[in-house]
Design a protein around this motif. Structure first.
Motif, mmCIF file in Angstrom:
data_model
loop_
_atom_site.group_PDB
_atom_site.id
_atom_site.type_symbol
_atom_site.label_atom_id
_atom_site.label_comp_id
_atom_site.label_asym_id
_atom_site.label_seq_id
_atom_site.Cartn_x
_atom_site.Cartn_y
_atom_site.Cartn_z
ATOM 1 N N LEU A 27 31.150 -31.681 -2.313
ATOM 2 C CA LEU A 27 29.845 -32.163 -2.776
ATOM 3 C C LEU A 27 28.843 -32.198 -1.630
ATOM 4 O O LEU A 27 29.214 -32.449 -0.479
ATOM 5 C CB LEU A 27 29.978 -33.575 -3.361
ATOM 6 C CG LEU A 27 30.773 -33.693 -4.661
ATOM 7 C CD1 LEU A 27 30.948 -35.164 -5.026
ATOM 8 C CD2 LEU A 27 30.114 -32.938 -5.808
ATOM 9 N N SER A 68 25.603 -24.703 -0.811
ATOM 10 C CA SER A 68 25.427 -24.837 -2.262
ATOM 11 C C SER A 68 24.120 -24.147 -2.676
ATOM 12 O O SER A 68 23.578 -23.332 -1.929
ATOM 13 C CB SER A 68 25.445 -26.319 -2.641
ATOM 14 O OG SER A 68 25.497 -26.466 -4.033
ATOM 15 N N LYS A 72 24.126 -25.049 -8.617
ATOM 16 C CA LYS A 72 25.265 -25.972 -8.543
ATOM 17 C C LYS A 72 24.825 -27.436 -8.454
ATOM 18 O O LYS A 72 25.630 -28.306 -8.158
ATOM 19 C CB LYS A 72 26.130 -25.592 -7.340
ATOM 20 C CG LYS A 72 26.765 -24.224 -7.525
ATOM 21 C CD LYS A 72 27.425 -23.724 -6.274
ATOM 22 C CE LYS A 72 27.861 -22.282 -6.524
ATOM 23 N NZ LYS A 72 28.108 -21.567 -5.284
ATOM 24 N N VAL A 73 23.560 -27.681 -8.705
ATOM 25 C CA VAL A 73 23.075 -29.071 -8.681
ATOM 26 C C VAL A 73 23.503 -29.767 -9.973
ATOM 27 O O VAL A 73 23.325 -29.228 -11.073
ATOM 28 C CB VAL A 73 21.544 -29.122 -8.522
ATOM 29 C CG1 VAL A 73 21.031 -30.552 -8.676
ATOM 30 C CG2 VAL A 73 21.152 -28.571 -7.146
ATOM 31 N N VAL A 74 24.064 -30.962 -9.823
ATOM 32 C CA VAL A 74 24.508 -31.715 -11.004
ATOM 33 C C VAL A 74 23.584 -32.881 -11.331
ATOM 34 O O VAL A 74 23.525 -33.344 -12.471
ATOM 35 C CB VAL A 74 25.961 -32.221 -10.855
ATOM 36 C CG1 VAL A 74 26.922 -31.045 -10.845
ATOM 37 C CG2 VAL A 74 26.149 -33.076 -9.608
ATOM 38 N N LYS A 75 22.869 -33.388 -10.327
ATOM 39 C CA LYS A 75 22.015 -34.568 -10.553
ATOM 40 C C LYS A 75 20.869 -34.558 -9.560
ATOM 41 O O LYS A 75 21.068 -34.252 -8.384
ATOM 42 C CB LYS A 75 22.848 -35.842 -10.365
ATOM 43 C CG LYS A 75 22.079 -37.164 -10.449
ATOM 44 C CD LYS A 75 21.680 -37.492 -11.874
ATOM 45 C CE LYS A 75 21.091 -38.857 -12.109
ATOM 46 N NZ LYS A 75 20.116 -39.393 -11.243
ATOM 47 N N PRO A 103 20.081 -29.825 -14.373
ATOM 48 C CA PRO A 103 20.889 -30.973 -13.918
ATOM 49 C C PRO A 103 20.487 -32.266 -14.627
ATOM 50 O O PRO A 103 19.361 -32.389 -15.122
ATOM 51 C CB PRO A 103 20.532 -31.085 -12.428
ATOM 52 C CG PRO A 103 19.872 -29.813 -12.060
ATOM 53 C CD PRO A 103 19.275 -29.235 -13.297
ATOM 54 N N ARG A 105 19.036 -35.923 -14.511
ATOM 55 C CA ARG A 105 17.891 -36.295 -13.675
ATOM 56 C C ARG A 105 17.406 -37.689 -14.026
ATOM 57 O O ARG A 105 17.466 -38.102 -15.182
ATOM 58 C CB ARG A 105 16.747 -35.293 -13.899
ATOM 59 C CG ARG A 105 15.559 -35.486 -12.992
ATOM 60 C CD ARG A 105 14.447 -34.495 -13.289
ATOM 61 N NE ARG A 105 13.476 -35.081 -14.209
ATOM 62 C CZ ARG A 105 12.288 -34.538 -14.464
ATOM 63 N NH1 ARG A 105 11.948 -33.391 -13.909
ATOM 64 N NH2 ARG A 105 11.455 -35.116 -15.298
ATOM 65 N N ALA A 125 24.878 -31.801 -5.349
ATOM 66 C CA ALA A 125 25.350 -30.484 -5.801
ATOM 67 C C ALA A 125 26.801 -30.294 -5.377
ATOM 68 O O ALA A 125 27.291 -30.995 -4.491
ATOM 69 C CB ALA A 125 24.486 -29.384 -5.201
ATOM 70 N N TYR A 126 27.457 -29.329 -6.018
ATOM 71 C CA TYR A 126 28.831 -29.029 -5.605
ATOM 72 C C TYR A 126 28.865 -27.704 -4.840
ATOM 73 O O TYR A 126 27.885 -26.946 -4.791
ATOM 74 C CB TYR A 126 29.802 -29.012 -6.795
ATOM 75 C CG TYR A 126 29.519 -27.960 -7.834
ATOM 76 C CD1 TYR A 126 28.669 -28.222 -8.908
ATOM 77 C CD2 TYR A 126 30.099 -26.688 -7.748
ATOM 78 C CE1 TYR A 126 28.405 -27.255 -9.863
ATOM 79 C CE2 TYR A 126 29.836 -25.722 -8.693
ATOM 80 C CZ TYR A 126 28.995 -26.005 -9.744
ATOM 81 O OH TYR A 126 28.740 -25.041 -10.679
#
Ligand SMILES: C=C(N)C(=O)O
Length: 128
Positions: A27, A68, A72-75, A103, A105, A125-126
């Motif tokens: 991460l 990354s 690959k962003v999750v939040k 993502p 947000r 991001a991962y």
């Protein structure tokens, strides 16, 4: 597990006691980016759209330095000085993330941002 500091000249140097990002396992946690010019460390000229674009470019540079990318962003967390800028901010934000599969947000208005910025964005991001 060891954390790793991410540092790149392609994004603005920190203006306080923080790292541009921290990697932990697979991460990447970015610090909040404000619309500073990476070359000069000064605020860019312009309104919310120009500032939002600079912020997103800065986030992109930090993510890439951390291995990354936007894909690959999750939040994200987005901070606006003025919620009246929400629509214009979203237009620029969407250029980078699209709307399908964007993502998670949170977007909030705050009393003040560093250096008088109109917006700030941070991301998680991962790496794969
Ligand atoms: C700009 C920042 N991320 C800060 O001052 O924490």
């Amino acid at each position: 597990m060891e954390k790793e500091v991410v540092s790149t000249a392609a994004a603005p140097a920190a203006i306080g006691p923080y790292s541009q990002a921290i990697k932990l396992a697979n991460l990447v946690f970015t610090s909040g980016q404000i619309p500073l010019d990476p070359a000069t460390g000064t605020m860019i000229a312009g309104g919310i759209e120009e500032q939002a674009r600079r912020v997103m470019e800065n986030i992109k540079a930090v993510l890439e330095a951390g291995g990354s990318s936007f894909a690959k962003v999750v939040k994200t967390t987005c901070f606006l000085k003025d919620m009246n800028d929400f629509a214009k901010f979203n237009t620029v934000y969407q250029e980078y993330f699209g709307s399908d599969g964007a993502p998670a947000r949170s977007c909030v208005a705050v009393a003040e941002l560093p250096k008088g910025a109109l917006c700030e964005v941070e991301a998680i991001a991962y790496i794969d």
